[in-house]
Design a protein around this motif. Sequence first.
Motif, mmCIF file in Angstrom:
data_model
loop_
_atom_site.group_PDB
_atom_site.id
_atom_site.type_symbol
_atom_site.label_atom_id
_atom_site.label_comp_id
_atom_site.label_asym_id
_atom_site.label_seq_id
_atom_site.Cartn_x
_atom_site.Cartn_y
_atom_site.Cartn_z
ATOM 1 N N PRO A 66 59.031 32.981 -17.526
ATOM 2 C CA PRO A 66 57.719 33.625 -17.707
ATOM 3 C C PRO A 66 56.765 32.768 -18.530
ATOM 4 N N GLN A 67 57.315 31.981 -19.454
ATOM 5 C CA GLN A 67 56.496 30.969 -20.158
ATOM 6 C C GLN A 67 57.407 29.803 -20.492
ATOM 7 N N ARG A 68 56.834 28.649 -20.863
ATOM 8 C CA ARG A 68 57.690 27.480 -21.051
ATOM 9 C C ARG A 68 58.636 27.683 -22.246
ATOM 10 N N PRO A 69 59.977 27.582 -22.013
ATOM 11 C CA PRO A 69 60.917 27.770 -23.120
ATOM 12 C C PRO A 69 60.744 26.672 -24.170
ATOM 13 N N LYS A 70 61.021 27.032 -25.426
ATOM 14 C CA LYS A 70 60.871 26.072 -26.514
ATOM 15 C C LYS A 70 62.033 25.099 -26.586
ATOM 16 N N LEU A 71 63.189 25.474 -26.030
ATOM 17 C CA LEU A 71 64.410 24.673 -26.181
ATOM 18 C C LEU A 71 65.391 24.976 -25.073
ATOM 19 N N LEU A 72 66.206 23.958 -24.734
ATOM 20 C CA LEU A 72 67.501 24.220 -24.096
ATOM 21 C C LEU A 72 68.536 23.862 -25.154
ATOM 22 N N TYR A 73 69.355 24.827 -25.566
ATOM 23 C CA TYR A 73 70.406 24.557 -26.549
ATOM 24 C C TYR A 73 71.734 24.471 -25.817
ATOM 25 N N LEU A 74 72.479 23.390 -26.047
ATOM 26 C CA LEU A 74 73.809 23.340 -25.439
ATOM 27 C C LEU A 74 74.808 22.540 -26.267
ATOM 28 N N VAL A 75 76.081 22.821 -25.993
ATOM 29 C CA VAL A 75 77.217 22.143 -26.643
ATOM 30 C C VAL A 75 77.952 21.425 -25.512
ATOM 31 N N PRO A 76 77.634 20.129 -25.283
ATOM 32 C CA PRO A 76 78.136 19.503 -24.057
ATOM 33 C C PRO A 76 79.616 19.114 -24.089
ATOM 34 N N ASN A 77 80.177 18.929 -25.287
ATOM 35 C CA ASN A 77 81.580 18.503 -25.362
ATOM 36 C C ASN A 77 82.472 19.630 -25.865
ATOM 37 N N ILE A 108 65.853 17.438 -15.232
ATOM 38 C CA ILE A 108 65.235 18.767 -15.043
ATOM 39 C C ILE A 108 64.397 19.144 -16.266
ATOM 40 N N CYS A 109 64.968 18.903 -17.468
ATOM 41 C CA CYS A 109 64.221 19.269 -18.692
ATOM 42 C C CYS A 109 62.965 18.413 -18.836
ATOM 43 N N ASP A 110 63.053 17.154 -18.417
ATOM 44 C CA ASP A 110 61.870 16.278 -18.416
ATOM 45 C C ASP A 110 60.784 16.870 -17.527
ATOM 46 N N ARG A 111 61.232 17.293 -16.332
ATOM 47 C CA ARG A 111 60.294 17.819 -15.336
ATOM 48 C C ARG A 111 59.567 19.058 -15.865
ATOM 49 N N PHE A 112 60.304 19.905 -16.585
ATOM 50 C CA PHE A 112 59.699 21.160 -17.054
ATOM 51 C C PHE A 112 59.198 21.067 -18.502
ATOM 52 N N GLY A 113 59.339 19.879 -19.120
ATOM 53 C CA GLY A 113 58.839 19.687 -20.486
ATOM 54 C C GLY A 113 59.565 20.539 -21.521
ATOM 55 N N VAL A 114 60.893 20.687 -21.342
ATOM 56 C CA VAL A 114 61.683 21.496 -22.283
ATOM 57 C C VAL A 114 62.584 20.566 -23.115
ATOM 58 N N PRO A 115 62.448 20.584 -24.442
ATOM 59 C CA PRO A 115 63.309 19.728 -25.278
ATOM 60 C C PRO A 115 64.776 20.185 -25.235
ATOM 61 N N ILE A 116 65.685 19.222 -25.357
ATOM 62 C CA ILE A 116 67.125 19.516 -25.339
ATOM 63 C C ILE A 116 67.657 19.444 -26.766
ATOM 64 N N PHE A 117 68.322 20.494 -27.193
ATOM 65 C CA PHE A 117 68.969 20.539 -28.511
ATOM 66 C C PHE A 117 70.472 20.453 -28.260
ATOM 67 N N GLU A 118 71.036 19.279 -28.568
ATOM 68 C CA GLU A 118 72.438 18.972 -28.262
ATOM 69 C C GLU A 118 73.279 19.116 -29.525
ATOM 70 N N ASP A 119 74.186 20.067 -29.518
ATOM 71 C CA ASP A 119 75.030 20.353 -30.684
ATOM 72 C C ASP A 119 76.423 19.786 -30.383
ATOM 73 N N ASP A 120 76.851 18.827 -31.190
ATOM 74 C CA ASP A 120 78.058 18.066 -30.833
ATOM 75 C C ASP A 120 79.067 17.984 -31.988
ATOM 76 N N PRO A 121 79.638 19.133 -32.388
ATOM 77 C CA PRO A 121 80.610 19.052 -33.484
ATOM 78 C C PRO A 121 81.974 18.514 -33.061
ATOM 79 N N TYR A 122 82.275 18.589 -31.759
ATOM 80 C CA TYR A 122 83.648 18.326 -31.310
ATOM 81 C C TYR A 122 83.824 17.007 -30.562
ATOM 82 N N GLY A 123 82.737 16.254 -30.344
ATOM 83 C CA GLY A 123 82.775 15.084 -29.463
ATOM 84 C C GLY A 123 83.918 14.119 -29.755
ATOM 85 N N ARG A 124 84.259 13.943 -31.031
ATOM 86 C CA ARG A 124 85.297 12.952 -31.349
ATOM 87 C C ARG A 124 86.705 13.491 -31.129
ATOM 88 N N LEU A 125 86.813 14.807 -30.925
ATOM 89 C CA LEU A 125 88.155 15.392 -30.756
ATOM 90 C C LEU A 125 88.518 15.463 -29.278
#
Length: 393
Positions: free
Chosen positions: A155-166, A186-203
């Motif tokens: 309905p309006q441009r989201p402020k963020l995409l939040y994800l935990v990729p690992n 996709i986020c580039d196309r829609f102008g939505v910043p990506i918030f990447e939360d990565d506490p586990y990547g090294r495990l």
Amino acid sequence: MSGLKASAIREILKVTEMPEVISFAGGLPAPELFPVEDFARACQEVLAEDGPAAMQYSVTEGYLPLRRWVAANLLETIHLRCDADDVLIISGSQQGLDLIGKVLLDPGDYVVLENPAYLGAIQAFDAYQARYLNVATDDDGIRTDDLARVLAQAPQRPKLLYLVPNFQNPSGITLSLSRRQEVIAICDRFGVPIFEDDPYGRLRYSGEHLPSLAALAEGRNSIYMSTVSKTIAPGMRVAWLVIQDRGLYERVVPAKQAADLHTSSFTQRAVYAYARRPGVLDAHVKQMLPVYARRRDVMLKALGDLMPDGCTWTHPDGGLFLWARMPERVDTQELLSMATTSKVAFVPGAPFWVNRDVRNTMRLNFSNASEEMIVEGVRRLGDLVEGYLARAR
Ligand SMILES: Cc1ncc(COP(=O)(O)O)c(C=O)c1O
């Protein structure tokens, strides 16, 4: 604030505090693996080398040698190119979720979440009265066809995409490389910043390390966050945000200043003194990996041997959790209330689903209990589910 619900996790901790309960509920690392001796030496070094400065107030951005170490370490481990100036030391990743919410979200703003999503993020964003758009996931993480659909219909441009990729919390699932590239496009196309939360990547216990979204996007339109909670110890409360958008960085710093002035000067220096010794952190992580890998394997085998037909679960390549789905008619919240007699605890999945509309899932932690306890706990869980199904028949 009156909209904030009591934390589901806190409710669960009540069960886990009962004696003889085997808990798969917390997200606790194994305390026997904490590097107590090396950290004691690091603390002594800090006090001997710069005791008064370590006990004094300091700058909000964080201890500069630690920020430089973070930047160098991110380049080495996840190929993310950033400067110490882009790094903001925070008091745990949980503070990062709050600060980004505080700076970016006005009441009613939309945040895009993978479904299920990390409960702590939902709670942090709830405090700023966010609204959510949820995107379906499968064994390769967030589904990019659904992401494109959700963004096109927003309905309006989201402020963020939040994800935990690992090794996502709660599902244990990892976002595949091709999906990472698609998410960025996709986020580039829609102008939505990506918030990447990565506490586990090294495990990571199996498969190949994948590049972070921030590295693939070369820092563009992205916020990256990680922590020492799962590599050194969660009690440190030391984590970092990497924000290459200068304007945004400059807005987050005063938000942190208002919250706590700065992260503990002493702890930041102690983490730095521990991590600066060549090879110490790497060697520590390397000795944790086989212990957690075995616990994961023991839990997977026990689930296969002991759970009733109709239950399924994820097979994570790393992290601390797996995610189990019970037959449709099981309500895991109700199951947990019966677990006080079976003396096994888990986290009911409903609060992780953005609309709380899926009742039959649960999150199981495999890092904290010994291998014997894992088998016994899964035996109790299997019996509990079987008893529930027999009654529900
Ligand atoms: C995805 C995710 N983000 C953030 C956190 C909070 O981490 P920290 O201890 O750095 O606050 C956790 C903790 O379990 C987590 O799983």
